[in-house]
Design a protein around this motif. Structure first.
Motif, short mmCIF file in Angstrom:
data_model
loop_
_atom_site.label_atom_id
_atom_site.label_comp_id
_atom_site.label_asym_id
_atom_site.label_seq_id
_atom_site.Cartn_x
_atom_site.Cartn_y
_atom_site.Cartn_z
N ILE A 170 0.77 -1.24 -0.05
CA ILE A 170 -0.15 0.04 0.18
C ILE A 170 0.64 1.37 0.21
O ILE A 170 0.32 2.47 0.16
CB ILE A 170 -1.02 -0.01 1.18
CG1 ILE A 170 -0.27 -0.07 2.55
CG2 ILE A 170 -1.68 -1.10 1.13
CD1 ILE A 170 -1.30 0.34 3.91
N GLY A 171 2.15 1.11 -0.07
CA GLY A 171 3.09 2.13 -0.51
C GLY A 171 3.83 2.86 0.88
O GLY A 171 4.36 4.06 0.84
N ILE A 172 3.61 2.18 2.06
CA ILE A 172 4.32 2.62 3.32
C ILE A 172 5.71 1.95 3.24
O ILE A 172 6.02 0.68 3.04
CB ILE A 172 3.68 2.15 4.29
CG1 ILE A 172 2.16 2.85 4.49
CG2 ILE A 172 4.29 2.46 5.70
CD1 ILE A 172 1.10 2.53 5.61
N HIS A 280 -2.56 4.07 7.84
CA HIS A 280 -3.40 3.52 6.82
C HIS A 280 -3.25 3.94 5.55
O HIS A 280 -2.58 5.19 5.29
CB HIS A 280 -4.94 3.71 7.38
CG HIS A 280 -5.38 5.11 7.04
ND1 HIS A 280 -4.93 6.27 7.95
CD2 HIS A 280 -5.98 5.81 6.17
CE1 HIS A 280 -5.38 7.43 7.44
NE2 HIS A 280 -5.97 7.17 6.38
N ARG A 281 -3.85 3.50 4.52
CA ARG A 281 -3.63 4.16 3.34
C ARG A 281 -5.34 3.47 2.48
O ARG A 281 -5.61 2.27 2.34
CB ARG A 281 -2.62 3.54 2.26
CG ARG A 281 -1.37 3.90 2.44
CD ARG A 281 -1.13 5.45 2.39
NE ARG A 281 0.22 5.80 2.67
CZ ARG A 281 0.89 6.09 3.67
NH1 ARG A 281 0.05 6.13 4.96
NH2 ARG A 281 1.98 6.39 3.93
N ARG A 283 -8.67 2.25 2.74
CA ARG A 283 -9.34 1.35 3.83
C ARG A 283 -8.48 0.23 4.10
O ARG A 283 -9.22 -1.00 4.38
CB ARG A 283 -10.56 0.77 3.26
CG ARG A 283 -11.83 1.95 3.28
CD ARG A 283 -13.03 1.66 2.80
NE ARG A 283 -14.15 2.61 3.18
CZ ARG A 283 -15.08 2.41 3.82
NH1 ARG A 283 -15.22 1.25 4.49
NH2 ARG A 283 -16.10 3.66 4.09
N VAL A 284 -7.33 0.30 4.07
CA VAL A 284 -6.30 -0.81 4.56
C VAL A 284 -5.52 -0.04 5.82
O VAL A 284 -4.80 1.14 5.82
CB VAL A 284 -5.20 -1.13 3.40
CG1 VAL A 284 -4.55 -2.17 4.11
CG2 VAL A 284 -6.09 -1.62 2.34
N VAL A 285 -5.64 -0.61 6.97
CA VAL A 285 -5.22 -0.19 8.10
C VAL A 285 -4.10 -1.25 8.78
O VAL A 285 -4.54 -2.48 8.97
CB VAL A 285 -6.20 0.08 9.11
CG1 VAL A 285 -5.88 0.64 10.64
CG2 VAL A 285 -7.26 0.98 8.57
N LEU A 286 -2.94 -0.76 9.34
CA LEU A 286 -1.94 -1.44 9.70
C LEU A 286 -2.12 -1.50 11.30
O LEU A 286 -2.67 -0.78 12.12
CB LEU A 286 -0.51 -1.08 9.68
CG LEU A 286 -0.28 -0.57 8.27
CD1 LEU A 286 1.36 0.00 8.36
CD2 LEU A 286 -0.28 -1.95 7.40
N VAL A 287 -1.81 -2.78 12.03
CA VAL A 287 -1.92 -3.09 13.47
C VAL A 287 -0.70 -3.82 13.82
O VAL A 287 -0.10 -4.61 13.07
CB VAL A 287 -3.16 -3.81 14.14
CG1 VAL A 287 -4.56 -3.11 13.76
CG2 VAL A 287 -3.16 -5.23 13.41
N GLY A 288 -0.19 -3.72 15.14
CA GLY A 288 0.84 -4.58 15.68
C GLY A 288 2.01 -4.32 15.08
O GLY A 288 2.64 -3.19 14.59
N ASP A 289 2.94 -5.52 14.84
CA ASP A 289 4.37 -5.15 14.21
C ASP A 289 4.51 -4.79 12.89
O ASP A 289 5.36 -4.31 12.44
CB ASP A 289 4.94 -6.72 14.45
CG ASP A 289 5.32 -7.23 15.66
OD1 ASP A 289 5.37 -6.20 16.55
OD2 ASP A 289 5.79 -8.24 15.93
N ALA A 325 -10.63 10.19 8.47
CA ALA A 325 -10.39 11.04 9.60
C ALA A 325 -10.62 9.99 10.68
O ALA A 325 -9.56 10.18 11.62
CB ALA A 325 -11.43 12.16 9.66
N LEU A 326 -11.25 8.90 10.59
CA LEU A 326 -11.48 7.81 11.62
C LEU A 326 -10.08 7.09 11.82
O LEU A 326 -9.59 6.97 12.81
CB LEU A 326 -12.73 7.10 11.24
CG LEU A 326 -13.02 6.09 12.59
CD1 LEU A 326 -13.79 6.85 13.54
CD2 LEU A 326 -13.83 4.78 12.12
N PHE A 327 -9.58 6.83 10.71
CA PHE A 327 -8.27 5.97 10.72
C PHE A 327 -7.09 6.91 11.23
O PHE A 327 -6.26 6.33 11.89
CB PHE A 327 -8.09 5.44 9.39
CG PHE A 327 -8.87 4.40 8.70
CD1 PHE A 327 -10.00 3.75 9.52
CD2 PHE A 327 -9.39 4.43 7.43
CE1 PHE A 327 -10.99 2.85 9.11
CE2 PHE A 327 -10.24 4.09 6.75
CZ PHE A 327 -11.35 3.20 7.60
#
Length: 376
Positions: A170-172, A280-281, A283-289, A325-327
């Motif tokens: 997602i480009g991060i 996030h990018r 509607r894809v959101v990162l969590v954890g490691d 905004a929420l993410f």
């Protein structure tokens, strides 16, 4: 949250399992995929869970199983290399006074407990499957799976770990970076009298420590400067760890005699990473490691990942509108808490690498753990 939602969770580790359980409890339709065929493969030797991790595990409904499977304690000992106890201090109860300060447990046991809870939650689970994001817009994400199937989701949660392929896709561009330290770990029988974590500083390694993980087991670890992994054949892992551990006294001789099987010894570099700006990018959101990692000097890796899942679920289930905004709210709430933990964890190791003798390690640890008593 009134509208029915469908979420894809990529990755079945602590963060992915936790966010799946919490979203299922809120009535969200969750599909979880895990790249490994064996969901509990390479789960590791042991894990130290501080109180703020236990607080989330209680929210997941698995605290009783964790308590029964692990070993709770409330202090840490500092020893000389020969085993002489120099100081013992109470741990800060970062999860609140109604939970132990710390629980040690076998990491595969924790994973087993979470797996059973996920399966019981009604989530759809597929193993040995990976995902490619093919398109997304303001309303959802289209995904193609490695088994040839396709899906469309309101949200994709990337919990695929330190080497997250989703993060890169997602480009991060953030990637884990080595801190200069490495750790040898092994599971072993628990010597009689080991009732807490003890840490020895000095000797041939920076730290030699152990943590009880049940009434009969512990995991032991030795921290040193990182070496070229290619120069250490896996078949020599037991010999290398035993060589380092044999310099330590106290309970170490009894532990060391069980370091015999190289397949049971794990060697890992310490890494650091903190994704900046947003996690996030679309509607894809990162969590954890996938979003952050730090050396285990404060034993906060799993705790931060579990907290990510808890906070993200609170934010998602508290709003009818899932948008940038929420993410971003999720990111801003987490970064203020994660950044000081990552920085403190790295700093403690750096002081050792630099040979700083008057470093205020207890002060930094105390300030950080006190901050973690607050709800995330």
């Amino acid at each position: 949250m009134n509208e029915a939602r469908t979420v894809l969770v990529i990755g079945g580790g602590a963060a992915g399992n936790a966010v799946t359980l919490l979203l299922r409890r809120a009535g969200v339709d969750v599909n979880l995929i895990e790249a490994k065929e064996d969901w509990n493969a390479t789960a590791g030797s042991g894990i130290t869970l501080q109180g703020n991790a236990l607080r989330v595990l209680r929210e997941l409904g698995v605290w009783e199983q964790v308590e029964a499977s692990g070993f709770g304690f409330g202090s840490v000992g500092i020893t000389a290399p020969d085993g002489t106890v120099l100081h013992a201090q109470d741990d800060i109860r970062s999860g609140g006074d109604d939970l132990p300060a710390t629980v040690g447990m076998q990491r595969p046991q924790l994973q087993r407990i979470l797996i059973e809870a996920v399966r019981a939650s009604g989530a759809s689970v597929r193993l040995g499957v990976t995902a490619e994001i093919t398109a997304q817009d303001a309303h959802g994400v289209s995904v193609r799976f490695s088994d040839g199937s396709e899906g469309r989701y309101d949200l994709v949660i990337a919990a695929d770990g330190l080497g997250s392929t989703t993060r890169a896709a997602i480009g991060i561009t953030a990637k884990p970076e080595p801190t200069g330290m490495a750790i040898w770990r092994v599971a072993a029988p628990r010597p009689t009298g080991v009732e807490r974590t003890d840490l020895a500083y000095g000797g041939p390694a920076f730290i030699a420590g152990y943590c009880p993980t049940s009434d009969s087991t512990l995991y032991a670890y030795v921290v040193e400067a990182n070496r070229d992994r290619a120069s250490i054949p896996p078949e020599s892992y037991a010999d290398e760890m035993r060589r380092l551990a044999s310099a330590y006294g106290g309970n170490w001789p009894e532990i060391t005699e069980h370091i015999t099987d190289p397949a049971q010894v794990n060697y890992t570099w310490f890494d650091r990473m903190l994704v900046e700006g947003s996690w996030h990018r679309g509607r894809v959101v990162l969590v954890g490691d996938a979003a952050h990692c730090c050396p285990p000097t404060l034993a906060q890796g799993a705790a931060l990942s579990l907290e990510d899942a808890w906070v993200l679920t609170q934010i998602l289930t508290g709003s009818d509108t899932w948008d940038d905004a929420l993410f971003q709210q999720y990111y801003e709430r987490r970064i203020a808490r994660v950044r000081p933990v990552v920085e403190a964890s790295v700093q403690i190791g750096q002081w050792q690498l630099d040979g700083v003798r008057d470093a205020d390690v207890p002060g930094l640890m105390g300030r950080t753990m006190t901050m973690l008593r607050e709800l995330p």
